[in-house]
Design an enzyme around this catalytic site. Structure first.
Site, PDB file in Angstrom:
ATOM      1  N   ASP A 164       0.826  -1.204   0.000  1.00 52.83           N
ATOM      2  CA  ASP A 164       0.000   0.000   0.000  1.00 52.83           C
ATOM      3  C   ASP A 164       0.862   1.256   0.000  1.00 52.83           C
ATOM      4  O   ASP A 164       2.081   1.197   0.193  1.00 52.83           O
ATOM      5  CB  ASP A 164      -0.898   0.017   1.250  1.00 52.83           C
ATOM      6  CG  ASP A 164      -1.952  -1.074   1.228  1.00 52.83           C
ATOM      7  OD1 ASP A 164      -2.340  -1.497   0.124  1.00 52.83           O
ATOM      8  OD2 ASP A 164      -2.386  -1.500   2.318  1.00 52.83           O
ATOM      9  N   TYR A 193       6.982  -9.817   6.809  1.00 54.61           N
ATOM     10  CA  TYR A 193       6.924  -8.379   7.054  1.00 54.61           C
ATOM     11  C   TYR A 193       7.427  -8.062   8.460  1.00 54.61           C
ATOM     12  O   TYR A 193       7.271  -8.867   9.388  1.00 54.61           O
ATOM     13  CB  TYR A 193       5.484  -7.865   6.969  1.00 54.61           C
ATOM     14  CG  TYR A 193       4.927  -7.690   5.584  1.00 54.61           C
ATOM     15  CD1 TYR A 193       4.957  -6.448   4.932  1.00 54.61           C
ATOM     16  CD2 TYR A 193       4.332  -8.756   4.903  1.00 54.61           C
ATOM     17  CE1 TYR A 193       4.419  -6.283   3.667  1.00 54.61           C
ATOM     18  CE2 TYR A 193       3.791  -8.596   3.636  1.00 54.61           C
ATOM     19  CZ  TYR A 193       3.844  -7.350   3.024  1.00 54.61           C
ATOM     20  OH  TYR A 193       3.318  -7.194   1.771  1.00 54.61           O
TER      21      TYR A 193
END
Length: 280
Positions: A63, A124
């Site tokens: 994003d 992540y």
């Protein structure tokens, strides 16, 4: 999206990283916003002197504001173009790309490779500082400041309660026709020697906003606003809880994407396509 390159084309793997601060995410968008995909595709078109844009497929569509250290993508190029440019392509891209995105490696992908569907897992890390004085100015675009002291041990215990295959509807932005079932392989919280809290999660894939929502829940546990059992209770309810905040994107970095051995790539790709329609 083709499982194999069209006749006369070769599939090329790109290993890359970027600082997401000035990007509107990975994927190209209507309206001309600056994106990572757009920058790389433009650079490829320029350095190969091609009049055509060759579209990239990426392992994880990050994003706006999210960073990547170990991102992977692929592009299908005409065999003749690849043969002509491959030796100098990496250096030419380095000269053409903006400084906040780098391609580190270009290689002809093995048969069955697909950057998105052949991936085994994505890892992540979300970074947070709870120092009373705020975030080191040199890290301000990569570390979130949380103005309450965090109990890392409690956060780690709460994270461990979410490991396994579950329906993460409570932590996901629902997309029509897409499954919210995901398998978290590892989830943990640690504090570095420099005092930065690192929240690391590894999964086969993630739903939209899933990682940032789970981090938001862990921060509420770490600062004492919720008990250690709360994130799992939210998960089991399978509905969005208004108390779960999607934290800001700049603390999140895609660190690594893993793939199976070459002989297992096609099987993994078929499996991933069958299981879900949306992979991040």
């Amino acid at each position: 999206m083709s499982e194999v390159p069209a006749p006369g084309f070769v599939r090329v793997r790109l290993d890359l990283s970027y600082d997401g601060s000035e990007f509107h995410g990975w994927a190209k968008q209507a309206g001309g916003q600056r994106t990572v995909q757009g920058e790389i595709e433009d650079a490829l078109r320029t350095v190969t002197r091609s009049g055509e844009t060759y579209e990239l497929t990426v392992a994880g569509r990050t994003d706006a504001g999210v960073h990547a250290r170990g991102q992977v993508a692929h592009v299908d190029l005409p065999e003749q173009l690849w043969a002509e440019h491959q030796e100098k392509l990496l250096k030419r891209l380095a000269g053409r790309l903006p400084r906040d995105v780098r391609v580190w490696a270009l290689s002809e992908a093995p048969e069955g490779f697909n950057a998105r569907f052949a991936a085994l897992w994505r890892r992540y890390v979300y970074r947070v500082s709870d120092r009373p004085g705020g975030v080191d100015p040199l890290l301000r675009n990569h570390v979130l400041w949380h103005d309450w002291e965090l109990d890392v041990d409690v956060m780690d215990a709460a994270a461990k309660s979410l490991v396994g295959e579950h329906d993460f509807a409570a932590y996901a932005k629902k997309r029509e026709g897409a499954s919210t079932v995901r398998e978290i392989l590892d989830f943990g919280v640690r504090r570095t020697e420099a005092g930065v809290v690192e929240i690391e999660v590894r999964a086969d894939a993630f739903c939209h906003n899933q990682v940032r929502s789970m981090v938001g829940a862990l921060l509420f546990v770490g600062d004492g606003h919720r008990g250690v059992e709360w994130p799992r209770r939210v998960l089991d309810a399978r509905v969005r809880d208004s108390a779960v905040h999607v934290v800001r994107p700049h603390g999140l970095t895609l660190e690594e994407v893993a793939y199976p051995a070459p002989e297992l790539l096609a099987e993994r790709q078929t499996q991933a396509r069958r299981v879900r329609g949306q992979v991040h």
